[in-house]
Design a protein around this motif. Structure first.
Motif, short mmCIF file in Angstrom:
data_model
loop_
_atom_site.label_atom_id
_atom_site.label_comp_id
_atom_site.label_asym_id
_atom_site.label_seq_id
_atom_site.Cartn_x
_atom_site.Cartn_y
_atom_site.Cartn_z
N THR A 172 0.92 1.73 -3.06
CA THR A 172 2.01 2.06 -2.16
C THR A 172 3.33 1.80 -2.84
N GLY A 173 4.25 2.72 -2.70
CA GLY A 173 5.60 2.55 -3.23
C GLY A 173 6.62 2.77 -2.13
N ALA A 174 7.74 2.07 -2.20
CA ALA A 174 8.78 2.23 -1.17
C ALA A 174 10.14 1.94 -1.77
N ARG A 175 11.15 2.65 -1.25
CA ARG A 175 12.54 2.40 -1.62
C ARG A 175 13.36 2.39 -0.33
N PRO A 176 13.86 1.23 0.10
CA PRO A 176 14.56 1.15 1.38
C PRO A 176 15.83 1.99 1.43
N GLU A 177 16.55 2.10 0.30
CA GLU A 177 17.78 2.87 0.29
C GLU A 177 18.14 3.22 -1.14
N ALA A 178 19.05 4.19 -1.30
CA ALA A 178 19.49 4.60 -2.63
C ALA A 178 20.12 3.42 -3.35
N GLY A 179 19.82 3.30 -4.65
CA GLY A 179 20.38 2.22 -5.44
C GLY A 179 19.56 0.95 -5.42
N THR A 180 18.43 0.94 -4.69
CA THR A 180 17.55 -0.22 -4.63
C THR A 180 16.32 0.04 -5.49
N ALA A 181 15.88 -0.96 -6.22
CA ALA A 181 14.70 -0.80 -7.08
C ALA A 181 13.47 -0.49 -6.23
N LYS A 217 16.58 9.00 6.04
CA LYS A 217 17.89 9.34 5.50
C LYS A 217 18.01 8.90 4.05
N ASP A 218 17.79 7.63 3.78
CA ASP A 218 17.78 7.11 2.41
C ASP A 218 16.44 6.47 2.06
N PHE A 219 15.58 6.32 3.06
CA PHE A 219 14.31 5.62 2.89
C PHE A 219 13.27 6.57 2.30
N ARG A 220 12.46 6.07 1.37
CA ARG A 220 11.36 6.83 0.79
C ARG A 220 10.14 5.91 0.65
N ALA A 221 8.97 6.44 0.96
CA ALA A 221 7.72 5.69 0.78
C ALA A 221 6.59 6.66 0.52
N TRP A 222 5.60 6.22 -0.23
CA TRP A 222 4.45 7.06 -0.53
C TRP A 222 3.26 6.16 -0.81
N SER A 223 2.06 6.72 -0.60
CA SER A 223 0.86 5.91 -0.82
C SER A 223 -0.29 6.79 -1.28
N LEU A 224 -1.20 6.17 -2.00
CA LEU A 224 -2.44 6.79 -2.46
C LEU A 224 -3.57 5.81 -2.18
N LEU A 225 -4.60 6.26 -1.49
CA LEU A 225 -5.70 5.39 -1.10
C LEU A 225 -7.03 6.06 -1.42
N GLY A 226 -7.93 5.31 -2.05
CA GLY A 226 -9.28 5.79 -2.32
C GLY A 226 -10.30 4.92 -1.63
N ASP A 227 -11.33 5.54 -1.06
CA ASP A 227 -12.38 4.82 -0.33
C ASP A 227 -13.73 5.33 -0.82
N VAL A 228 -14.57 4.43 -1.33
CA VAL A 228 -15.87 4.80 -1.90
C VAL A 228 -16.99 4.15 -1.10
N GLU A 229 -17.94 4.94 -0.67
CA GLU A 229 -19.13 4.42 0.02
C GLU A 229 -20.12 3.91 -1.04
N LEU A 230 -20.33 2.61 -1.04
CA LEU A 230 -21.19 2.00 -2.05
C LEU A 230 -22.64 1.89 -1.60
N ARG A 231 -22.85 1.69 -0.30
CA ARG A 231 -24.23 1.49 0.16
C ARG A 231 -24.43 2.09 1.54
N ASP A 232 -24.95 3.28 1.61
CA ASP A 232 -25.49 3.94 2.80
C ASP A 232 -24.75 3.62 4.10
N GLY A 233 -23.47 3.90 4.16
CA GLY A 233 -22.71 3.72 5.38
C GLY A 233 -22.48 2.28 5.79
N ALA A 234 -22.71 1.32 4.89
CA ALA A 234 -22.57 -0.09 5.25
C ALA A 234 -21.54 -0.83 4.42
N THR A 235 -21.37 -0.44 3.16
CA THR A 235 -20.45 -1.14 2.26
C THR A 235 -19.50 -0.13 1.63
#
Length: 372
Positions: free
Chosen positions: A74-83, A49-67
């Motif tokens: 992530t950003g979120a706003r619990p209600e209108a008028g809140t930072a 209703k007034d809640f908003r949230a969004w996220s962006l995630l990156g995942d990089v395989e550094l070593r052959d399926g092991a690392t």
């Protein structure tokens, strides 16, 4: 709350700041991509209703399926008028043998402040305006270990355990503006520490069904509802200046309700968990329990039904959440998902503790993931 509140966030702000955040996240991903395996980028947005949230995630395989290296925003706003609440995270996953996975994440919540008008100025009666300001930031780390039986039998199992530790600098200020233009500030600052141990279990029954359960406990260095809050002396000073103690108490109650919802986003859960299946954090949590059942009718479709019970800190009540999430794979590199949830909060602070008033809310989450 809607209406008079005005929101002020630390400079720089606006689209330029958000663009810098996203570029800062994408640059390491693109650099690592040249010397690594698969890279996965996922985006997700949640709306209530007034809640908003969004996220962006990156995942990089550094070593052959092991690392693997993970970077997130992530950003979120619990209600209108809140930072807005912004969090950046950096993590690493390391596969240990055939059954174990070790993960570590460090995160930081960018400083923010919200200013709310409690009582407007009344020049005719020579009464001052009273505003309240809140400030938050966070620095945290999470360590988890997971086990998977990784077999080919009809019944397989898995488990994970985690521990998160977060530091929250909290600040509050009352600003009283007299008709002469002078401003008197009543300020208080505290540092709140929060620890969150968690445990998860899952059971795979054949190739189509999976049962899961997860729980966590939140521990605080002090009461999160009083940390950084105004003292009785400051409240009394405010009441004297508005010449109406009842009005002052009502204004502070309205303000406290807003603060609790904001604290819920910052404290009750890891920011990465703020979506439809996690629910709307109404207040800081004491513990939560989340059973789920997952059905896989085919290789490219997956559906989940979950329930969550959250007990908030003493005096704030509890919540029930029922959610469903469906994921569809559109070819090898692309997955999309959608979640719908209904939540019922029983708020002790808003009513007679003997019969807490139920508050209903809904959430919708849309997300996607691309591997290249």
């Amino acid at each position: 709350m809607k209406g008079e509140p005005s929101t002020r966030t630390p400079r720089p702000s606006g689209p330029l700041r958000h663009a810098c955040v996203l570029l800062g996240l994408l640059a390491p991903l693109l650099t690592a991509r040249a010397e690594s395996g698969d890279t996965t980028v996922s985006v997700e947005t949640t709306v209530g209703k007034d809640f908003r949230a969004w996220s962006l995630l990156g995942d990089v395989e550094l070593r052959d399926g092991a690392t693997f290296l993970t970077l997130g925003y992530t950003g979120a706003r619990p209600e209108a008028g809140t930072a807005l609440t912004h969090q950046l995270s950096l993590g690493a996953d390391q596969v240990l043998g055939e059954h174990w996975l070790l993960s570590a994440i460090v995160s930081t919540g960018l400083p923010k402040s919200t200013r709310v008008e409690l009582i407007p100025e009344r020049p005719a009666r020579r009464l001052p305006a009273v505003d309240a300001s809140t400030g938050y930031a966070s620095q945290g780390a999470l360590l988890s270990v997971s086990y998977d039986s990784a077999g080919l039998s009809d019944v397989e199992s898995g488990a994970d355990a985690s521990l998160a530790l977060t530091r929250h600098p909290l600040s509050r200020a009352l600003l009283v503006t007299h008709v002469q233009g002078n401003t008197t500030r009543y300020t208080r600052e505290d540092t709140l520490w929060a620890a969150r141990p968690g445990l998860g279990l899952r059971l795979l029954l054949g190739t189509r069904w999976e049962l899961g359960a997860r729980g966590s406990l939140s521990l605080y260095s002090e009461n999160p509802l009083s940390a950084g809050q105004f003292t009785e002396e400051e409240q009394a000073a405010m009441a004297r200046r508005v010449e109406n103690a009842v009005e002052a108490r009502r204004a502070l109650r309205r303000y406290q309700a807003r603060v609790n919802r904001d604290l819920g986003t910052v404290l009750a859960r890891r920011m990465a968990d703020v979506n439809a299946t996690a629910g709307i954090p109404t207040a800081p949590a004491r513990f939560d329990v989340r059973p789920s059942v997952t059905w896989k009718p085919g290789r490219d479709v997956r559906g989940q039904l979950s329930y969550a019970f959250t007990r908030y800190v003493s005096g704030e009540g509890w919540s029930h959440l029922l959610a469903t999430r469906w994921t569809v794979r559109l070819g090898t590199p692309l997955r999309v998902w959608a979640s719908v949830a209904l939540q019922q909060d029983h708020l002790e602070a808003a009513a007679d503790p003997e019969t807490p008033s139920p508050v209903h809310s809904g959430l919708v989450t849309l997300g996607g993931e691309y591997t290249f």
